[in-house]
Design an enzyme around this catalytic site. Sequence first.
Site, PDB file in Angstrom:
ATOM      1  N   GLU A  27       0.876  -1.181   0.000  1.00  0.00           N
ATOM      2  CA  GLU A  27       0.000   0.000   0.000  1.00  0.00           C
ATOM      3  C   GLU A  27       0.905   1.220   0.000  1.00  0.00           C
ATOM      4  O   GLU A  27       1.758   1.356   0.874  1.00  0.00           O
ATOM      5  CB  GLU A  27      -0.886   0.011   1.244  1.00  0.00           C
ATOM      6  CG  GLU A  27      -2.029  -0.971   1.183  1.00  0.00           C
ATOM      7  CD  GLU A  27      -2.935  -0.780  -0.021  1.00  0.00           C
ATOM      8  OE1 GLU A  27      -3.053   0.363  -0.511  1.00  0.00           O
ATOM      9  OE2 GLU A  27      -3.496  -1.774  -0.495  1.00  0.00           O
TER      10      GLU A  27
ATOM     11  N   CYS B 230      -1.661   8.999   3.716  1.00  0.00           N
ATOM     12  CA  CYS B 230      -1.730   8.595   2.310  1.00  0.00           C
ATOM     13  C   CYS B 230      -3.071   9.010   1.721  1.00  0.00           C
ATOM     14  O   CYS B 230      -3.188   9.192   0.515  1.00  0.00           O
ATOM     15  CB  CYS B 230      -1.534   7.094   2.186  1.00  0.00           C
ATOM     16  SG  CYS B 230      -2.679   6.162   3.209  1.00  0.00           S
TER      17      CYS B 230
HETATM   18  P1  NAD Z   1       9.151   4.644   3.086  1.00  0.00           P
HETATM   19  O1  NAD Z   1       8.823   3.964   1.809  1.00  0.00           O
HETATM   20  O2  NAD Z   1      10.329   5.520   3.128  1.00  0.00           O
HETATM   21  O3  NAD Z   1       9.405   3.548   4.241  1.00  0.00           O
HETATM   22  C1  NAD Z   1       8.430   2.579   4.565  1.00  0.00           C
HETATM   23  C2  NAD Z   1       9.120   1.404   5.248  1.00  0.00           C
HETATM   24  O4  NAD Z   1       9.945   0.731   4.295  1.00  0.00           O
HETATM   25  C3  NAD Z   1      10.059   1.807   6.392  1.00  0.00           C
HETATM   26  O5  NAD Z   1       9.944   0.850   7.413  1.00  0.00           O
HETATM   27  C4  NAD Z   1      11.429   1.749   5.728  1.00  0.00           C
HETATM   28  O6  NAD Z   1      12.492   1.567   6.641  1.00  0.00           O
HETATM   29  C5  NAD Z   1      11.259   0.535   4.816  1.00  0.00           C
HETATM   30  N1  NAD Z   1      12.186   0.458   3.676  1.00  0.00           N
HETATM   31  C6  NAD Z   1      12.894   1.448   3.099  1.00  0.00           C
HETATM   32  N2  NAD Z   1      13.614   0.956   2.051  1.00  0.00           N
HETATM   33  C7  NAD Z   1      13.330  -0.369   1.976  1.00  0.00           C
HETATM   34  C8  NAD Z   1      13.727  -1.425   1.096  1.00  0.00           C
HETATM   35  N3  NAD Z   1      14.583  -1.215   0.069  1.00  0.00           N
HETATM   36  N4  NAD Z   1      13.236  -2.660   1.302  1.00  0.00           N
HETATM   37  C9  NAD Z   1      12.360  -2.913   2.303  1.00  0.00           C
HETATM   38  N5  NAD Z   1      11.943  -1.950   3.180  1.00  0.00           N
HETATM   39  C10 NAD Z   1      12.420  -0.700   3.007  1.00  0.00           C
HETATM   40  O7  NAD Z   1       7.813   5.418   3.563  1.00  0.00           O
HETATM   41  P2  NAD Z   1       7.599   6.381   4.824  1.00  0.00           P
HETATM   42  O8  NAD Z   1       8.288   7.674   4.583  1.00  0.00           O
HETATM   43  O9  NAD Z   1       7.893   5.648   6.094  1.00  0.00           O
HETATM   44  O10 NAD Z   1       5.999   6.608   4.782  1.00  0.00           O
HETATM   45  C11 NAD Z   1       5.383   7.563   3.981  1.00  0.00           C
HETATM   46  C12 NAD Z   1       4.804   6.905   2.730  1.00  0.00           C
HETATM   47  O11 NAD Z   1       3.886   5.882   3.111  1.00  0.00           O
HETATM   48  C13 NAD Z   1       4.004   7.858   1.882  1.00  0.00           C
HETATM   49  O12 NAD Z   1       4.300   7.652   0.517  1.00  0.00           O
HETATM   50  C14 NAD Z   1       2.546   7.477   2.167  1.00  0.00           C
HETATM   51  O13 NAD Z   1       1.638   7.798   1.142  1.00  0.00           O
HETATM   52  C15 NAD Z   1       2.680   6.006   2.361  1.00  0.00           C
HETATM   53  N6  NAD Z   1       1.556   5.468   3.139  1.00  0.00           N
HETATM   54  C16 NAD Z   1       0.628   4.708   2.488  1.00  0.00           C
HETATM   55  C17 NAD Z   1      -0.464   4.195   3.169  1.00  0.00           C
HETATM   56  C18 NAD Z   1      -1.480   3.328   2.472  1.00  0.00           C
HETATM   57  O14 NAD Z   1      -2.143   2.552   3.157  1.00  0.00           O
HETATM   58  N7  NAD Z   1      -1.633   3.426   1.161  1.00  0.00           N
HETATM   59  C19 NAD Z   1      -0.612   4.464   4.535  1.00  0.00           C
HETATM   60  C20 NAD Z   1       0.356   5.253   5.179  1.00  0.00           C
HETATM   61  C21 NAD Z   1       1.440   5.733   4.460  1.00  0.00           C
END
Ligand code: NAD
Length: 462
Positions: free
Chosen positions: A229, A263
């Site tokens: 997501e 999001c």
């Molecule tokens: P992010 O993608 O930077 O990080 C999300 C998670 O992924 C963190 O735990 C991070 O450490 C991990 N991560 C980073 N690189 C990785 C890799 N290569 N492999 C595996 N894991 C990895 O996102 P963020 O800044 O924490 O959150 C904000 C984003 O989340 C926004 O884009 C927002 O829209 C989205 N979001 C979506 C929803 C939804 O349900 N659609 C809900 C909340 C937030």
Amino acid sequence: MSTDVLRSISPQDPTDVVTERAVASDAALADVFAGAWAAQRMWWAGGAAARAAALSAAAAALSARRSDAIELVVREVGKPLIEATGEVARSVAILNYYAQACFAATGAQLPPSAKGLLYSDRRPHGVAGLITPWNFPLAIPLWKAAPALAAGNAVVLKPSPDAMACADMLAELFAPLLPEGLFSVVHGAGPTGEAVVARADVVSFTGSAKVGAAVASAAVSRGVVVQCEMGGQNAAIVLPDADPFSTAAMIAGAAMGYAGQKCTATRRVIVVGPNDAFVEQLGEAVADLRVGDPADAATVVGPVINEPAHSKLTAAFESARNDGGKVLAGGHLLDRRGWFVEPTLVAGLSPDHELAQEETFGPLALVLHADDVAHAVEISNAVRFGLVTSVHGRDLDAVLSAVRDIDTGLIKINAPTAGVDFYAPFGGEKDSSIGQREQGTAALDFYSSTRTVTIAPHAPSS
Ligand code: NAD
């Protein structure tokens, strides 16, 4: 600071280190997964009633500590008190919901082709690897972990480095209630997330589109079920007959609540036809939002999460001004401790502008104009994301045609884009989501796989 240690810092007070945690080593991760597989076998063998009782106890434990949980969410991720209170209540409800879901039917009986029995049944995948962002530091881990556990899996959760303390609180609360090793938290950044994806039997990710695409392809290359997501560039379409006052107040909250760090936040307000009264009202509603200390019950907009997010907003304000945008409200950084920016509304940019196309993930929304409903839907759909759209107004024909043609996974009529019902399927289209829906019963399906069983009577040879 060593790169093997991560710090979670309070966004309203960057001198406040909420927690400092070591990055999980490869050996530690191998141990966690070995413990999780062992615990999962016992958990599944223990049966539905035991799982339901443990999840109910987890709900009660979180409820008993709700004041601490609210305080921690406010401190660690800068969520305004009122929203943090709502998140903790929702987290308890999610645990209670999935506690009862342990007793839901797990398959169907079908007519056999000959004598005997033909039925389908669901079984857990094994260990669920959950990778989560910081913005719903309790609710997102739980809306993944609770159905995964209810369906009989173990869980290894890798939270965001900006929300480590909240995840640790869940692990601490659940430790006495669940078999050892069944629910574990591992800390780290991208590489730790990759290591979780490389080991888990099922992967659920929430975060940015770029990382989600990498997570999905890594999981698929292992043949592991995955759901991601991701972001949204959500539109609110305002029809000419929408009440300007209530609609403006609703959209201002949906765009700027929790500093736009959802999001599902409204990023684009598409006004159908000339409607100066509404646009003026929206500017006033945004300017009136209370910005300040998230621990204050009257605050609607707290800080953004960290320095990179603050810099991104600074650059966005500059880009809006340089490209001819007209700032209708806000537009400034705030001269106070913490990562605060004003909630900002900008008109006059093209729907193709980068700020209209890509997430800034902060309190910034654009006003765009459309000639009619079809044009508004065309603008709404013309982004790579497809999470949620709201439509505001009374004209039923216009609403129905918008619902038919909007290409997002969630559609809200006269309701804010932000806000999720945990018992309904949740997810988007295009770059917003990969794989099956989350939440509700869809999540129970995701965390289990179907097998089909045929039982025929044994035929004696004579
Ligand atoms: P992010 O993608 O930077 O990080 C999300 C998670 O992924 C963190 O735990 C991070 O450490 C991990 N991560 C980073 N690189 C990785 C890799 N290569 N492999 C595996 N894991 C990895 O996102 P963020 O800044 O924490 O959150 C904000 C984003 O989340 C926004 O884009 C927002 O829209 C989205 N979001 C979506 C929803 C939804 O349900 N659609 C809900 C909340 C937030």
